[in-house]
Scaffold this active site. Structure first.
Site, PDB file in Angstrom:
ATOM      1  CE  LYS A  89      47.973  41.793  56.991  1.00 19.79           C
ATOM      2  NZ  LYS A  89      46.721  42.201  57.645  1.00 19.79           N
ATOM      3  N   GLY A 111      46.080  41.379  40.510  1.00 19.65           N
ATOM      4  CA  GLY A 111      46.345  42.766  40.131  1.00 19.65           C
ATOM      5  C   GLY A 111      47.803  43.165  40.118  1.00 19.65           C
ATOM      6  NE  ARG A 129      37.563  43.662  34.592  1.00 19.60           N
ATOM      7  CZ  ARG A 129      37.399  43.815  35.892  1.00 19.60           C
ATOM      8  NH1 ARG A 129      36.490  44.655  36.352  1.00 19.60           N
ATOM      9  NH2 ARG A 129      38.133  43.134  36.744  1.00 19.60           N
ATOM     10  N   GLY A 177      39.609  37.620  41.857  1.00 19.79           N
ATOM     11  CA  GLY A 177      39.091  36.702  42.882  1.00 19.79           C
ATOM     12  C   GLY A 177      38.825  35.315  42.349  1.00 19.79           C
TER      13      GLY A 177
END
Length: 397
Positions: A198, A351, A41, A374
């Site tokens: 999930k 990720g 980053r 996110g």
């Protein structure tokens, strides 16, 4: 998307002598002793900083680091290790300034790093007074932190609201361009791969994409739930039985548009979840009660690879099997290689997806790799990110 690009302002000579405030994402992992363990980053933020310096600006850069408590600065919250690493990479002194909200002394050609912005009281709730103070520090605000684009905070949204000029840095602009190309104006067929353990964590994404894409490839535990919804046996595999109706609704929505959720026709199973468990390829109709499905089978992988080769645009979020185990990586490897070989524009994020891209060495063959986590998921959910919204508003005047 219409927004002001920092690179354009620099090219037009509008940055020279100006005070430029860059919101970067320098939230890097550190070990117990505070040493940076991975500096991607920081490296990714340098082009924007260098652009500002080369244009003759007085440059201020800030970022969050970790999860500090507002108003309670602790040594482990400090950007000091980041300042040191940034200085090494840029081969220059990078002074670190704390207590900067009420004023920063920086001259054209100089660079200062402003201490962890999340320590400032009011940052997370986008306090207007704090945002106005930040905006008063600069002539030009540059948002270059896509990882925070889904948060409306004082250093990401409020400052953009009140700064004289608010624009996107090269990292954020690239994300905005790629997302627009993949989802707003995609070349068809548009194929999305959504995988994970999930359905519940990706349900809103699946529903949002069901109205847009031509093929919705599901993988991992999500695929097991869809197989079950299709009446196929899944043994003792991970699945969410309470969401079968939701899975059927997604399939029905796709079918109504002439689109498809391709369900595996063959799978790779094992009796236990371990790297050395013997792998068995089976037809999807023949999964035994004590089987665990840990990957898609070669027949399914070939069918999906063919679809990816024929795609116009590919959105990829998640590996389709337990690719960390050699015996159960075939599906993910086939998907990765097909994306790499496909003439389609591809955008990938998340990720585990990034780990798969690195494992199979296809970084240069993916159209765009999103680092947003996110933020990338919220875009797939069909949400308008606060950063995109405010920068488009400011560009519109």
């Amino acid at each position: 998307m219409n927004f002001i690009r920092f690179s354009d302002l620099c090219a037009q000579g509008l940055v020279k002598g100006r005070r430029v405030f860059i919101r970067a994402d320098l939230n890097v992992p550190q070990d117990d002793r505070g040493h940076i363990t991975e500096d991607t980053r920081i490296r990714a933020s340098i082009p924007c900083i260098q652009l500002a310096l080369d244009a003759g600006a007085a440059v201020m850069v800030t970022s969050h680091l970790g999860r500090p408590t507002e108003g309670q600065f602790k040594p482990e919250d400090s950007l000091a290790p980041v300042a040191k690493r940034l200085g090494e990479l840029m081969q220059r002194e990078v002074p670190l300034k704390s207590g900067w909200v009420d004023g920063v002394d920086v001259a054209p050609g100089q660079l200062v790093l402003l201490e962890n912005c999340r320590v400032n009281p009011g940052e997370k709730k986008n306090n207007e007074a704090l945002a106005r103070k930040m905006a008063a520090l600069c002539d030009i605000f540059v948002h270059d932190a896509f990882g925070t684009a889904h948060r409306a905070e004082a250093s990401t949204y409020g400052i953009a609201q009140f700064a004289k000029v608010a624009c996107a840095g090269p990292l954020l602009a690239a994300e905005m361009d790629a997302i627009s190309k993949a989802l707003a104006n995609p070349k068809r067929p548009l194929v999305a791969i959504v995988a994970g353990s999930k359905v519940s964590t990706k349900l809103t994404i699946l529903k949002a994409l069901a109205g847009k894409v031509d093929q919705l490839i599901v993988g991992g535990g999500i695929a097991n739930t869809f197989m079950l919804a299709n009446g196929l046996p899944i043994g003792k595999s991970l699945a969410e039985r309470e969401l079968l109706d939701e899975a059927r609704a997604v399939m029905a929505a796709m079918k109504a548009r002439g689109a498809e959720v391709p369900v595996p026709t063959d799978v790779v199973t094992a009796k236990s979840f371990s790297a050395d468990a013997p792998a068995t390829v089976k037809a999807a109709t023949e999964v035994a009660d004590d089987d665990l499905i840990l990957d898609i089978g070669p027949q399914t992988a070939k069918k999906l690879a063919d679809q990816l080769m024929a795609a116009g645009t590919i959105v990829w979020n998640g590996p389709v099997g337990v690719f960390e185990f050699a015996a159960f990586e075939g599906g993910t490897k086939a998907i990765a290689q097909a994306i790499a070989a496909s003439p389609a524009f591809s955008i990938a994020g998340g990720g585990d997806t990034l780990a798969a891209i690195a494992k199979y060495g296809i970084e240069k063959d993916v159209g765009y790799i999103s680092t947003g986590g996110g933020a990338f998921l919220e875009v797939l959910e069909g949400k308008t990110l606060p950063a995109f919204e405010i920068l488009q508003k400011r560009a519109a005047g």
